[in-house]
Scaffold this active site. Structure first.
Site, PDB file in Angstrom:
ATOM      1  N   GLN A  12       0.819  -1.223   0.000  1.00  0.00           N
ATOM      2  CA  GLN A  12       0.000   0.000   0.000  1.00  0.00           C
ATOM      3  C   GLN A  12       0.852   1.271   0.000  1.00  0.00           C
ATOM      4  O   GLN A  12       0.365   2.345  -0.313  1.00  0.00           O
ATOM      5  CB  GLN A  12      -0.922   0.030   1.227  1.00  0.00           C
ATOM      6  CG  GLN A  12      -1.995  -1.039   1.209  1.00  0.00           C
ATOM      7  CD  GLN A  12      -2.907  -0.892   2.408  1.00  0.00           C
ATOM      8  OE1 GLN A  12      -2.603  -1.405   3.475  1.00  0.00           O
ATOM      9  NE2 GLN A  12      -4.006  -0.172   2.241  1.00  0.00           N
ATOM     10  N   HIS A  66      -7.179  -9.333   6.329  1.00  0.00           N
ATOM     11  CA  HIS A  66      -7.278  -8.265   5.325  1.00  0.00           C
ATOM     12  C   HIS A  66      -5.876  -7.808   4.901  1.00  0.00           C
ATOM     13  O   HIS A  66      -5.596  -7.668   3.703  1.00  0.00           O
ATOM     14  CB  HIS A  66      -8.083  -7.103   5.928  1.00  0.00           C
ATOM     15  CG  HIS A  66      -8.167  -5.874   5.071  1.00  0.00           C
ATOM     16  ND1 HIS A  66      -9.366  -5.385   4.592  1.00  0.00           N
ATOM     17  CD2 HIS A  66      -7.207  -5.018   4.629  1.00  0.00           C
ATOM     18  CE1 HIS A  66      -9.121  -4.284   3.881  1.00  0.00           C
ATOM     19  NE2 HIS A  66      -7.818  -4.041   3.894  1.00  0.00           N
ATOM     20  N   CYS A  79     -10.706   0.161   3.361  1.00  0.00           N
ATOM     21  CA  CYS A  79      -9.282   0.056   3.040  1.00  0.00           C
ATOM     22  C   CYS A  79      -8.777   1.416   2.564  1.00  0.00           C
ATOM     23  O   CYS A  79      -9.441   2.059   1.748  1.00  0.00           O
ATOM     24  CB  CYS A  79      -9.100  -0.993   1.944  1.00  0.00           C
ATOM     25  SG  CYS A  79      -7.393  -1.245   1.452  1.00  0.00           S
ATOM     26  N   LEU A  80      -7.617   1.828   3.071  1.00  0.00           N
ATOM     27  CA  LEU A  80      -7.059   3.119   2.656  1.00  0.00           C
ATOM     28  C   LEU A  80      -6.779   3.147   1.148  1.00  0.00           C
ATOM     29  O   LEU A  80      -6.761   4.211   0.541  1.00  0.00           O
ATOM     30  CB  LEU A  80      -5.748   3.391   3.424  1.00  0.00           C
ATOM     31  CG  LEU A  80      -5.891   3.590   4.937  1.00  0.00           C
ATOM     32  CD1 LEU A  80      -4.514   3.655   5.595  1.00  0.00           C
ATOM     33  CD2 LEU A  80      -6.699   4.843   5.250  1.00  0.00           C
ATOM     34  N   HIS A  88      -3.475  -8.227   1.182  1.00  0.00           N
ATOM     35  CA  HIS A  88      -2.700  -7.237   0.424  1.00  0.00           C
ATOM     36  C   HIS A  88      -1.379  -7.826  -0.066  1.00  0.00           C
ATOM     37  O   HIS A  88      -0.902  -7.497  -1.143  1.00  0.00           O
ATOM     38  CB  HIS A  88      -2.389  -6.019   1.301  1.00  0.00           C
ATOM     39  CG  HIS A  88      -3.503  -5.019   1.374  1.00  0.00           C
ATOM     40  ND1 HIS A  88      -4.006  -4.357   0.275  1.00  0.00           N
ATOM     41  CD2 HIS A  88      -4.202  -4.536   2.434  1.00  0.00           C
ATOM     42  CE1 HIS A  88      -4.966  -3.526   0.648  1.00  0.00           C
ATOM     43  NE2 HIS A  88      -5.114  -3.619   1.968  1.00  0.00           N
TER      44      HIS A  88
HETATM   45 NI    NI Z   1      -6.535  -2.574   3.086  1.00  0.00          NI
END
Ligand code: NI
Length: 178
Positions: A51, A147, A105-106, A151
């Site tokens: 991310q 979660h 989610c960001l 990713h």
């Molecule tokens: Ni996320």
């Protein structure tokens, strides 16, 4: 320490399988510290390295252990750590029982949906010192660690939804942008 920019769908790095980390060296420790500062700045409860544009198997999370997937606190539980730093995490056991949690989610800004996952999981990982650990997670911590581990496999929470709903949320997230 530095606050890192967060990648947003459809950035292809979010869809890549993250690389195994052969050694917890100073570069990984610096990455962890930057991720902590970034998660705090964004008020997130978890963050995975892809991310922030680093395709490596690294994640952090900061979730109260007594928080249910519905956001209710459970009184009277023994206090356990809220904060984890994990390198190369793997799920070595998952409960048959499932729990549904409203996830966001960001990297999918502004979008939320209920996702059904195993209610409890046991995770094997290296901590920030490179020490092998095994930890059992339940409630919101279990949902969060699953979660964040998704990713590392190039998976987003919207992938659990119908194709129609997934595409709708991804389109909306792109419009929201950052
Ligand atoms: Ni996320």
């Amino acid at each position: 320490m530095a606050i890192l920019p967060i990648l947003v769908t459809p950035n292809p790095i979010l869809r890549k399988k993250a690389a195994f980390v052969p050694m917890v060296d100073n570069a990984i420790k610096k990455l962890l510290n930057d991720m902590i500062e970034t998660m705090d700045a964004e008020d997130g409860i978890g963050l995975a390295a892809p991310q922030v544009g680093v395709s490596k198997q690294v994640l952090i999370m900061n979730v109260p252990a007594n928080m249910t997937v519905n956001g209710e606190e459970i009184e009277g539980l023994e206090p356990t750590p809220e904060f984890y730093q994990m390198i190369n995490p793997e799920i070595i056991w998952a409960s048959e029982g499932l729990a549904s949690c409203e996830e966001g989610c960001l990297s999918v800004p502004g979008q939320y949906a209920a996702v059904l996952r195993p209610e409890k999981v046991r995770v094997r990982y290296l901590n920030e010192n490179g020490t092998p650990c095994e930890t059992d997670f339940s409630r919101l911590q279990a949902a969060c660690v699953q979660h964040e581990m998704d990713h590392l496999a190039g998976k987003l929470f919207v992938d659990y939804l119908s194709v129609m709903k997934r595409d709708m949320l991804l389109r909306k997230a792109q419009r929201v942008g950052r």
